[in-house]
Design a protein around this motif. Structure first.
Motif, PDB file in Angstrom:
ATOM      1  N   LYS A  19       0.850  -1.195   0.000  1.00 44.26           N
ATOM      2  CA  LYS A  19       0.000   0.000   0.000  1.00 44.26           C
ATOM      3  C   LYS A  19       0.891   1.252   0.000  1.00 44.26           C
ATOM      4  O   LYS A  19       2.002   1.232   0.529  1.00 44.26           O
ATOM      5  CB  LYS A  19      -0.902   0.022   1.234  1.00 44.26           C
ATOM      6  N   PRO A  20       0.400   2.359  -0.574  1.00 43.55           N
ATOM      7  CA  PRO A  20       1.206   3.598  -0.603  1.00 43.55           C
ATOM      8  C   PRO A  20       1.665   4.036   0.784  1.00 43.55           C
ATOM      9  O   PRO A  20       2.795   4.501   0.949  1.00 43.55           O
ATOM     10  CB  PRO A  20       0.241   4.625  -1.219  1.00 43.55           C
ATOM     11  N   GLU A  21       0.799   3.859   1.803  1.00 49.60           N
ATOM     12  CA  GLU A  21       1.184   4.277   3.149  1.00 49.60           C
ATOM     13  C   GLU A  21       2.315   3.419   3.710  1.00 49.60           C
ATOM     14  O   GLU A  21       3.126   3.885   4.517  1.00 49.60           O
ATOM     15  CB  GLU A  21      -0.022   4.230   4.102  1.00 49.60           C
ATOM     16  N   GLN A  22       2.386   2.157   3.255  1.00 52.46           N
ATOM     17  CA  GLN A  22       3.502   1.305   3.684  1.00 52.46           C
ATOM     18  C   GLN A  22       4.816   1.816   3.121  1.00 52.46           C
ATOM     19  O   GLN A  22       5.840   1.840   3.820  1.00 52.46           O
ATOM     20  CB  GLN A  22       3.271  -0.133   3.220  1.00 52.46           C
ATOM     21  N   LYS A  35       5.519   4.839   2.217  1.00 51.56           N
ATOM     22  CA  LYS A  35       5.858   6.091   2.891  1.00 51.56           C
ATOM     23  C   LYS A  35       6.462   5.823   4.268  1.00 51.56           C
ATOM     24  O   LYS A  35       7.442   6.453   4.674  1.00 51.56           O
ATOM     25  CB  LYS A  35       4.612   6.964   3.018  1.00 51.56           C
ATOM     26  N   GLU A  36       5.897   4.866   4.983  1.00 52.43           N
ATOM     27  CA  GLU A  36       6.398   4.535   6.321  1.00 52.43           C
ATOM     28  C   GLU A  36       7.809   3.961   6.261  1.00 52.43           C
ATOM     29  O   GLU A  36       8.674   4.314   7.079  1.00 52.43           O
ATOM     30  CB  GLU A  36       5.449   3.529   6.990  1.00 52.43           C
TER      31      GLU A  36
END
Length: 434
Positions: free
Chosen positions: A365-368, A370-371
């Protein structure tokens, strides 16, 4: 166009394609005529070069380009129609069964991706280390930081463990000197076990200006076969003995480590945060290694040789770059054998991970992403610049995505496998055991 598919082995296929020669000739003719409009040739104005001259000079080159394009196009179309997933690059060869000049034939030999089956992981066992980070671990880290900033001060006494000695030495084997057996102004840190224990022990007790003659027997498994098991006579002369002076843990020490106001409590808190981050990273790495081994052992598949060959070449390239970075020669041929086992393992795991990502919907996922990027950037002075550096390169983001996919697979595996938390000593996790 006609195409027939032949099964050579479990994964290897041969595609036989035939098509009218006229199609090739027509495309060659079209490209040559288009070239006539723009080609420059001495003695002719642009667009006025005769077709025959263009054909004579560029006909062979254009035909090769057309054949290459047709091979790629017809191969891709046929593979798509037959719903095949090609692993690696196909090997093209001219066909040998053409019945007339009116037909052009070629064969394409290639491998397909295997069917991947992963056994049930519910019986797989994974041990997750539990490692506390307290005052003792913080104090050990401070001691390491002190030793990294050690200075040495000459002393007028006999050398002891922990001292640094400056010496000249000469070794003789059977009365003859040998390569590497002589040193001038050589520094030796006693107790660090960089030299043979018997050699270091003979330096202990010597003062500046003293000399000593002694014999040392090299171990039978010593790295140099010329010295293994041999007895060497050494003559040494001590030129200086210096003791280690460690910095005091005070405000100045804290400032040297980036604490602007010299607050020791803040230094310890920073160390604790960094230790927890490093402990977490190492625990995750150990768990991941166990999961990957379980996945590798549970996977049932035949690995395409083409993919192994490609991975071998990639590993070769990495090693050459590493050798160059260290200033070593990287021109020699690196034997395939030293890469093959690792290459096969990597390809196998890659295929298993890809299958699990698809069947278990473990896409990143995009948030992964980014993290992960933010987590990596935190170890740099300017995290925002590091994050921009990643997001400005699709290649770098693909590398982060691969890591995210692996993490997702690991988390999925841990949700179905047997996970046992086991206590582990801090030094063992950090690799500080002697």
């Amino acid at each position: 166009m006609q195409a027939t598919l032949e099964t050579i082995s479990t994964l290897e296929r041969r595609l036989k394609v035939s098509l009218p020669t006229q199609d090739i000739n027509s495309e060659v003719d079209n490209r040559l005529r288009r070239m006539c409009r723009t080609v420059k040739m001495h003695g002719f104005r642009p667009g006025k070069v005769p077709y025959k001259l263009v054909q004579q000079q560029y006909g062979g080159q254009i035909r090769q380009e057309v054949l290459g394009d047709i091979l790629q196009k017809t191969f891709s179309e046929t593979i798509r129609q037959k719903n095949l997933r090609v692993a690696g690059l196909p090997r093209f060869e001219p066909g040998s069964e053409a019945k007339s000049d009116e037909t052009f034939e070629y064969n394409a030999t290639f491998e397909i991706y295997p069917e991947v089956k992963v056994d049930d992981l519910t019986e797989a066992s994974v041990k997750r280390p539990v490692v506390p980070v307290g005052d003792a671990e913080i104090d050990k880290t401070i001691e390491v930081l002190r030793k990294q900033r050690v200075r040495y001060e000459a002393v007028d006494r006999a050398a002891q463990q922990g001292d640094r000695v400056l010496l000249d030495f000469e070794g003789k084997r059977d009365g003859e000197t040998f390569e590497g057996g002589t040193g001038k102004d050589h520094m030796a840190l006693l107790g660090e076990k960089r030299y043979l224990e018997d050699f270091e022990n003979n330096l202990v007790g010597l003062k500046q200006g003293q000399s000593k003659h002694f014999e040392v027997t090299f171990p039978a498994d010593y790295q140099s076969s010329e010295l293994a098991g041999k007895t060497v006579a050494f003559d040494v002369q001590i030129k200086e003995v210096a003791q280690a002076i460690l910095p005091v843990v005070d405000a100045e020490f804290a400032k040297q480590l980036g604490i602007a106001d010299g607050d020791l409590s803040r230094l310890k808190e920073d160390i604790k945060i960094n230790l927890n981050r490093e402990v977490s990273r190492r625990i995750q790495a150990r768990v991941k290694d166990q999961v990957m081994k379980a996945l590798h052992d549970s996977g049932q598949l035949e690995v395409p040789k083409t993919l192994i060959d490609m991975e071998v070449e990639r590993l070769r390239g990495e090693m050459r770059e590493n050798l160059r970075a260290r200033g070593a020669k990287a021109d020699a041929e690196l034997p395939r054998e030293i890469f093959e086992i690792d290459a096969k393992r990597r390809v196998t795991l890659g295929l298993i991970i890809a299958e699990l990502v698809k069947t278990q919907d473990l896409h990143a996922k995009p948030e992964q992403l980014k993290e992960l990027v933010a987590e990596h950037a935190q170890s740099y002075e300017n995290p925002d610049e590091v994050m921009q550096w990643y997001y400005h390169s699709p290649q770098r983001l693909r590398e982060v995505e691969s890591l995210a996919l692996e993490n997702n697979v690991v988390q999925w595996a841990l949700s179905v496998a047997k996970v046992e938390e086991t206590a582990m000593d801090f030094d063992e996790l950090m690799g500080n055991r002697t």
